[in-house]
Design an enzyme around this catalytic site. Structure first.
Site, PDB file in Angstrom:
ATOM      1  N   ASP A  53       0.819  -1.218   0.000  1.00  0.00           N
ATOM      2  CA  ASP A  53       0.000   0.000   0.000  1.00  0.00           C
ATOM      3  C   ASP A  53       0.859   1.276   0.000  1.00  0.00           C
ATOM      4  O   ASP A  53       0.325   2.378  -0.113  1.00  0.00           O
ATOM      5  CB  ASP A  53      -1.016   0.002   1.145  1.00  0.00           C
ATOM      6  CG  ASP A  53      -0.368  -0.044   2.515  1.00  0.00           C
ATOM      7  OD1 ASP A  53       0.856  -0.140   2.599  1.00  0.00           O
ATOM      8  OD2 ASP A  53      -1.124   0.015   3.522  1.00  0.00           O
ATOM      9  N   GLU A 191       9.238  -3.658  10.668  1.00  0.00           N
ATOM     10  CA  GLU A 191       9.543  -2.342  10.083  1.00  0.00           C
ATOM     11  C   GLU A 191       9.977  -1.344  11.158  1.00  0.00           C
ATOM     12  O   GLU A 191       9.371  -1.259  12.244  1.00  0.00           O
ATOM     13  CB  GLU A 191       8.313  -1.778   9.345  1.00  0.00           C
ATOM     14  CG  GLU A 191       8.600  -0.382   8.775  1.00  0.00           C
ATOM     15  CD  GLU A 191       7.602   0.107   7.744  1.00  0.00           C
ATOM     16  OE1 GLU A 191       6.630  -0.591   7.442  1.00  0.00           O
ATOM     17  OE2 GLU A 191       7.818   1.232   7.233  1.00  0.00           O
TER      18      GLU A 191
HETATM   19  O1  KIV Z   1       3.533  -1.115   1.463  1.00  0.00           O
HETATM   20  C1  KIV Z   1       4.715  -1.374   1.609  1.00  0.00           C
HETATM   21  O2  KIV Z   1       5.566  -0.973   0.814  1.00  0.00           O
HETATM   22  C2  KIV Z   1       5.110  -2.166   2.782  1.00  0.00           C
HETATM   23  C3  KIV Z   1       6.563  -2.336   3.020  1.00  0.00           C
HETATM   24  C4  KIV Z   1       7.045  -1.137   3.753  1.00  0.00           C
HETATM   25  C5  KIV Z   1       6.867  -3.593   3.739  1.00  0.00           C
HETATM   26  O3  KIV Z   1       4.276  -2.594   3.533  1.00  0.00           O
END
Ligand code: KIV
Length: 291
Positions: A53, A191
């Site tokens: 997302d 994260e």
């Molecule tokens: O949406 C995204 O890019 C993510 C990554 C940060 C793992 O969830």
């Protein structure tokens, strides 16, 4: 990279990622939200591609991931699906699509799997989301958890803040990780957290951890592809390694094109179509004079 079978390259599955953890082979992941990039990344042999997302910011110009809808996710996921033949393709459940209750979480996940072709879904949140993960896994949908800095909870967290800096926060993260593993998640994204905490979680878990801004000790790494390629306008976070400045390269190419058009250097004779000499003697003479 996994073995090639007589039928072609072997598709990556959650059990293969687990096997990588136990062989101490790093799991390499990136986001993929359109056909051309997904195809390039898949052909480069990545293990896992995430229709993430973060496309809300990188592709749609939103300020955060919060406005992204399930329909927007679906369009990007389907484009990636048409390109990916080997990597495990995971899709993010966007904000609002799984928070209300377990039923809506399952309905949203089914859209991503059945219509979008995702092989697994990812959702953000710790132990409070364990029941939801359990429910999706029981329905046959592999789930990737996501703990630490949670972009969808940016308002609750008061900004994009690194987690796990205090012992209470570190213990809470470990509890979250164990709860999601018990619920049946096949892997966890860690994260924005202190790398010491990410190491402890990685050692404590049987399932693989995939880090982003969580240091070197995770079982795998993921970055937002546009960050790695330098395609964007925002501030570059400390954990991003930018391998290319695609924004600059695209800008240079487009400016050169503009100059070439203005100076009538584009298109050249070779870049134009020409009439068949035998059909029209007048055109044939002009075409000859052109050369
Ligand atoms: O949406 C995204 O890019 C993510 C990554 C940060 C793992 O969830």
């Amino acid at each position: 990279m996994s073995a090639t079978t007589p039928e072609g390259p072997r598709r990556i599955t959650p059990p293969l990622l687990l096997a990588k953890k136990y062989r101490h082979e790093k799991i390499v992941c990136l986001t993929a939200n359109d056909y051309p990039l997904a195809r390039i990344l898949d052909e480069a042999g990545l293990d896992l591609l995430l229709a993430g997302d973060s496309l809300g910011m990188t592709r749609l110009g939103y300020q955060s991931t919060l406005p992204v809808t399930l329909s927007e996710m679906l369009i990007h996921l389907k484009a990636a699906r048409r390109a990916v033949t080997r990597a495990l393709l995971v899709a993010d459940l966007p904000f609002g699509s799984y928070q209300v209750d377990t039923k809506s979480a399952l309905e949203s996940a089914l859209v991503l799997v059945k219509e979008g072709g995702a092989e697994a879904v990812k959702l953000e949140g710790g132990h409070r989301y364990a029941r939801r993960v359990e429910h999706l896994v029981a329905a046959g949908i592999p789930v990737m958890g996501h703990i630490g800095l949670l972009p969808q909870s940016v308002r609750v967290m008061g900004g994009y803040k690194v987690q796990g800096k205090t012992s209470e926060s570190a213990e809470a993260l470990l509890r979250d990780a164990l709860a999601l593993q018990r619920a049946g998640a096949f892997a966890l994204v860690l994260e924005g957290m202190a790398q010491e905490v990410a190491r402890e979680i990685t050692q404590a878990l049987e399932i693989p951890t995939i880090g982003i801004g969580a240091g070197i000790h995770c079982d795998g790494q993921i970055l937002v592809t546009e960050d790695l390629l330098g395609l964007g306008f925002g501030r570059k976070p400390r954990f991003v390694r930018q391998y290319l400045n695609l924004t600059q390269l695209v800008s240079n190419a487009v400016r050169q094109f503009k100059e070439d058009c203005a100076a009538e250097r584009f298109p050249s004779t070779e870049e134009a179509y020409h009439a068949d000499n035998t059909l029209d003697p007048v055109l044939a003479v002009n075409q000859h004079a052109d050369r």
